[in-house]
Design a protein around this motif. Sequence first.
Motif, PDB file in Angstrom:
ATOM      1  N   ALA A 316       0.814  -1.214   0.000  1.00 43.00           N
ATOM      2  CA  ALA A 316       0.000   0.000   0.000  1.00 43.00           C
ATOM      3  C   ALA A 316       0.848   1.264   0.000  1.00 43.00           C
ATOM      4  O   ALA A 316       0.307   2.365  -0.110  1.00 43.00           O
ATOM      5  CB  ALA A 316      -0.930   0.010   1.217  1.00 43.00           C
ATOM      6  N   VAL A 317       2.153   1.124   0.106  1.00 44.67           N
ATOM      7  CA  VAL A 317       3.038   2.296   0.225  1.00 44.67           C
ATOM      8  C   VAL A 317       2.905   3.265  -0.948  1.00 44.67           C
ATOM      9  O   VAL A 317       2.780   4.482  -0.730  1.00 44.67           O
ATOM     10  CB  VAL A 317       4.499   1.840   0.411  1.00 44.67           C
ATOM     11  N   PRO A 318       2.943   2.822  -2.222  1.00 47.13           N
ATOM     12  CA  PRO A 318       2.843   3.801  -3.317  1.00 47.13           C
ATOM     13  C   PRO A 318       1.580   4.654  -3.261  1.00 47.13           C
ATOM     14  O   PRO A 318       1.647   5.883  -3.407  1.00 47.13           O
ATOM     15  CB  PRO A 318       2.877   2.919  -4.569  1.00 47.13           C
ATOM     16  N   ALA A 319       0.424   4.027  -3.050  1.00 42.90           N
ATOM     17  CA  ALA A 319      -0.818   4.791  -2.951  1.00 42.90           C
ATOM     18  C   ALA A 319      -0.802   5.689  -1.720  1.00 42.90           C
ATOM     19  O   ALA A 319      -1.299   6.821  -1.759  1.00 42.90           O
ATOM     20  CB  ALA A 319      -2.024   3.854  -2.904  1.00 42.90           C
ATOM     21  N   ALA A 320      -0.219   5.204  -0.622  1.00 42.81           N
ATOM     22  CA  ALA A 320      -0.149   6.015   0.600  1.00 42.81           C
ATOM     23  C   ALA A 320       0.680   7.271   0.374  1.00 42.81           C
ATOM     24  O   ALA A 320       0.345   8.344   0.895  1.00 42.81           O
ATOM     25  CB  ALA A 320       0.443   5.182   1.739  1.00 42.81           C
ATOM     26  N   VAL A 321       1.739   7.164  -0.395  1.00 40.83           N
ATOM     27  CA  VAL A 321       2.562   8.345  -0.688  1.00 40.83           C
ATOM     28  C   VAL A 321       1.748   9.386  -1.462  1.00 40.83           C
ATOM     29  O   VAL A 321       1.806  10.593  -1.168  1.00 40.83           O
ATOM     30  CB  VAL A 321       3.818   7.940  -1.480  1.00 40.83           C
ATOM     31  N   ILE A 322       0.969   8.933  -2.446  1.00 45.62           N
ATOM     32  CA  ILE A 322       0.139   9.861  -3.232  1.00 45.62           C
ATOM     33  C   ILE A 322      -0.886  10.544  -2.338  1.00 45.62           C
ATOM     34  O   ILE A 322      -1.089  11.770  -2.409  1.00 45.62           O
ATOM     35  CB  ILE A 322      -0.564   9.119  -4.378  1.00 45.62           C
ATOM     36  N   ILE A 323      -1.546   9.782  -1.485  1.00 45.57           N
ATOM     37  CA  ILE A 323      -2.549  10.353  -0.586  1.00 45.57           C
ATOM     38  C   ILE A 323      -1.894  11.336   0.383  1.00 45.57           C
ATOM     39  O   ILE A 323      -2.440  12.411   0.686  1.00 45.57           O
ATOM     40  CB  ILE A 323      -3.284   9.244   0.187  1.00 45.57           C
ATOM     41  N   TRP A 324      -0.713  11.014   0.873  1.00 49.22           N
ATOM     42  CA  TRP A 324      -0.006  11.899   1.795  1.00 49.22           C
ATOM     43  C   TRP A 324       0.348  13.220   1.113  1.00 49.22           C
ATOM     44  O   TRP A 324       0.182  14.298   1.697  1.00 49.22           O
ATOM     45  CB  TRP A 324       1.253  11.210   2.302  1.00 49.22           C
ATOM     46  N   LEU A 325       0.808  13.159  -0.127  1.00 46.53           N
ATOM     47  CA  LEU A 325       1.127  14.387  -0.869  1.00 46.53           C
ATOM     48  C   LEU A 325      -0.133  15.212  -1.126  1.00 46.53           C
ATOM     49  O   LEU A 325      -0.086  16.453  -1.116  1.00 46.53           O
ATOM     50  CB  LEU A 325       1.808  14.034  -2.189  1.00 46.53           C
ATOM     51  N   TYR A 326      -1.238  14.531  -1.337  1.00 47.43           N
ATOM     52  CA  TYR A 326      -2.512  15.247  -1.483  1.00 47.43           C
ATOM     53  C   TYR A 326      -2.835  16.023  -0.213  1.00 47.43           C
ATOM     54  O   TYR A 326      -3.271  17.184  -0.274  1.00 47.43           O
ATOM     55  CB  TYR A 326      -3.624  14.244  -1.794  1.00 47.43           C
ATOM     56  N   GLY A 327      -2.601  15.410   0.931  1.00 50.46           N
ATOM     57  CA  GLY A 327      -2.833  16.107   2.193  1.00 50.46           C
ATOM     58  C   GLY A 327      -1.967  17.343   2.323  1.00 50.46           C
ATOM     59  O   GLY A 327      -2.408  18.377   2.833  1.00 50.46           O
ATOM     60  N   VAL A 328      -0.729  17.265   1.852  1.00 51.35           N
ATOM     61  CA  VAL A 328       0.158  18.434   1.882  1.00 51.35           C
ATOM     62  C   VAL A 328      -0.408  19.551   1.007  1.00 51.35           C
ATOM     63  O   VAL A 328      -0.425  20.730   1.401  1.00 51.35           O
ATOM     64  CB  VAL A 328       1.571  18.040   1.412  1.00 51.35           C
ATOM     65  N   ALA A 329      -0.874  19.198  -0.191  1.00 53.40           N
ATOM     66  CA  ALA A 329      -1.420  20.202  -1.104  1.00 53.40           C
ATOM     67  C   ALA A 329      -2.664  20.869  -0.521  1.00 53.40           C
ATOM     68  O   ALA A 329      -2.831  22.101  -0.613  1.00 53.40           O
ATOM     69  CB  ALA A 329      -1.746  19.550  -2.448  1.00 53.40           C
ATOM     70  N   VAL A 330      -3.556  20.077   0.067  1.00 57.08           N
ATOM     71  CA  VAL A 330      -4.770  20.644   0.669  1.00 57.08           C
ATOM     72  C   VAL A 330      -4.404  21.568   1.832  1.00 57.08           C
ATOM     73  O   VAL A 330      -4.969  22.666   1.975  1.00 57.08           O
ATOM     74  CB  VAL A 330      -5.710  19.519   1.141  1.00 57.08           C
ATOM     75  N   ALA A 331      -3.468  21.130   2.660  1.00 51.16           N
ATOM     76  CA  ALA A 331      -3.054  21.957   3.801  1.00 51.16           C
ATOM     77  C   ALA A 331      -2.468  23.284   3.332  1.00 51.16           C
ATOM     78  O   ALA A 331      -2.747  24.342   3.914  1.00 51.16           O
ATOM     79  CB  ALA A 331      -2.039  21.192   4.646  1.00 51.16           C
ATOM     80  N   TRP A 332      -1.661  23.268   2.283  1.00 50.93           N
ATOM     81  CA  TRP A 332      -1.070  24.510   1.786  1.00 50.93           C
ATOM     82  C   TRP A 332      -2.140  25.467   1.263  1.00 50.93           C
ATOM     83  O   TRP A 332      -2.053  26.684   1.472  1.00 50.93           O
ATOM     84  CB  TRP A 332      -0.053  24.204   0.703  1.00 50.93           C
ATOM     85  N   LYS A 333      -3.160  24.931   0.590  1.00 52.40           N
ATOM     86  CA  LYS A 333      -4.241  25.787   0.104  1.00 52.40           C
ATOM     87  C   LYS A 333      -4.969  26.464   1.256  1.00 52.40           C
ATOM     88  O   LYS A 333      -5.447  27.597   1.124  1.00 52.40           O
ATOM     89  CB  LYS A 333      -5.228  24.953  -0.725  1.00 52.40           C
TER      90      LYS A 333
END
Length: 724
Positions: A316-333
Amino acid sequence: MQGSISRDYRRQWTPVHLDFAVEDIDAAVKRAVDAGGKLEGEIQRSAKGAMANMVDRSLRQRSGFDLQPEVIICSITTSRVRLKGESRLNAINARPRLSSFFRQWPPQVLLLLTFACFYYAINPGNFFSIDEAMEQETAQALILRHTIDIPVMVDARFGRGKNWYTVKGPGLPMVSIPFVYLGIKLDDVFGSLNGGQLAGPPVGPEQQPLRWGGRLAISSALIVNAIAGGAIVAVLFMVGTQLSPKPRAAMLMAIAAGFGTLVMSEATHFYQHELDALMVILAFWFFSAKSPRELMSSSIFGGASLGVAILARPDAVPAAVIIWLYGVAVAWKLVRDLPDRWPRMTRRTLLAVVGPICAVAGTMYFNYLRFGSVLQFGYTEDRARFVLDLVQIAKAIAGYLVSPGLSVFLFAPPLILAVAVGRKAYRRWPLETTTLVLAAIAHLLMIASNKTWSGDLSYGPRYMLESIVLLMPLTLPAFEMAVDRAPSRAAFAVAAVVFIGFVVQLIGVSVDVGSNEVKRIAAGIVASNKWVFVPSASPVVYDLQDLFARRHLSPWAIRALAIPDMALLLLIILIAIVLFGGWLIFQYFRTAEGEPANLDSRALPITIVAAAVVPILIGFAIARPITEAPGVHGYEMLQAGLAEQRAGKVVSAEEDYAIVLSLFPTNKFAWFDLGLMEQQAGRINEAILLYQDAMREDPNFSPAKDNMEYIMRTHFGFGQPPRR
């Protein structure tokens, strides 16, 4: 006497509230607005009529009191059903009347409970694969011995202390600890080597006949994935309400995932994929925070969700990395315009990475407990390796897209809607759509690089469950069109794909999946995943053949109806809960579009994460490596088995003797004690085989010889004098 409560002039209903019943609500509202009133919210429409709440903007000036500018004074409705006895809060919200129970429970909770009970009612009540047995045995070892050694079985790995261990991750065994513990206690009270209608008959090898059936600890372990399946449906609904302004469409999408995709069949077994998929989509929901105030808690629980997913399935690591980066993008917005944006982002990033880092550390410690090395995962066979082979990857992708054996569009037909309306989804939610698609593709590529990418023993693409769940929110525009019936053919198309998906899943849960593997082996198409592209070897075809022939039917409900016992009462209770929950969910569709409860509540997602994390922490806290020599450990297990047997806990004793035979297959005492328990349970043929195993190791072993002579004399008539 001076009172302690002062007069409250906050926003409220007038003491005398009028309900006006009219024929044309739109014309009546327009007249009220023209006269100086204001429409509260929107006109609420349902099958029973429509209602509009009006407020008076000028009452503050006319009253002379320091009132809020707007006071609700009347309702205009096309029906004659009055709202009675609302609290001040309910009056302000003024929702259509539902049952009091439905008002207390948010619809996501109802979805979880209803689908969890449905999944448990249709599951087999026992196992069909080694993977399931290894996971449950690991949880049982943690409870009984605080170790993770299991009886020898196919796919188990030889490790520390010359014991055998699961090759799977620690996530699912540790999450299931409370349920396996419950099952062990039930086995101690009710269980026997004969099993019951819920757990089914004992199935397994001689040294452990209770490997796949006959134990209530097995049946209780299956509760975990039933709950996980219901939770996936609930979380998908919550994701849908975040993306779409139409809760009905979100609920239909979630129900379609629960009935028409692999979520249904995987929720009836004890594989890790259900827990993995749940935690990944839950992390996506947490990271979709709408306010800077939610960032800290969302980061903690979103990161914890990803951590549990990694513990359940390291791939699940590859998908988890994508989801984690999404969280970073949402937080920055959310924080980019705030003066303290950099400190906020730093805290948020650190909190969100705690869960995944702890998961990696936990996996390494689990490796140390099993094999004495943090980098040894147990995947030593060539067929279990990950390779960068472009031909294999292309073949796997083709298999998961268009093959009769694994196509996601066959085993999850609602995904066809995601293809049809994907462009609309991207235009409305570009960041979310990109994230979900990339995460699904990353997971697909990870699985495609594994030599056994087909999943072998399975009904459909179980390795792709995570991708299926991630892509389901992208079908929302189709369900919105179906709700609005614009165009009318949209509702028909949506109903058709969901119905087809439900039929496919119903076929899968009706038949024992293990029978498929036997047929593939007989046809010689198992090697190199050949069966995937053979139409006649599709799991749907195999299961339909068995279903029409009434062979290998698996649901425990069939056994409970055929031979009633306590399992039948459990079945009746589950059916009642499903019917009642279904009725309440149906009532939601009969109300106005406004939601009947707090859809933004974080209580359920936080509870799900806590319910997974706490047992995992307990599991790691109690787990210890085996440091004793094999002879010492085997002796301790033999003594423990004798104590359990004397106490009448035959299921636990059978487990202890199985561990002894895993270490010392020639131990005549373990063979004899297993035979004695089988004899006392009335399973004479099985007892004879076990006594023979004991005498094979020692032909003069008198206890086994005496019991064999007794069985021959009393059950088969040998050694008795002739009748006169």
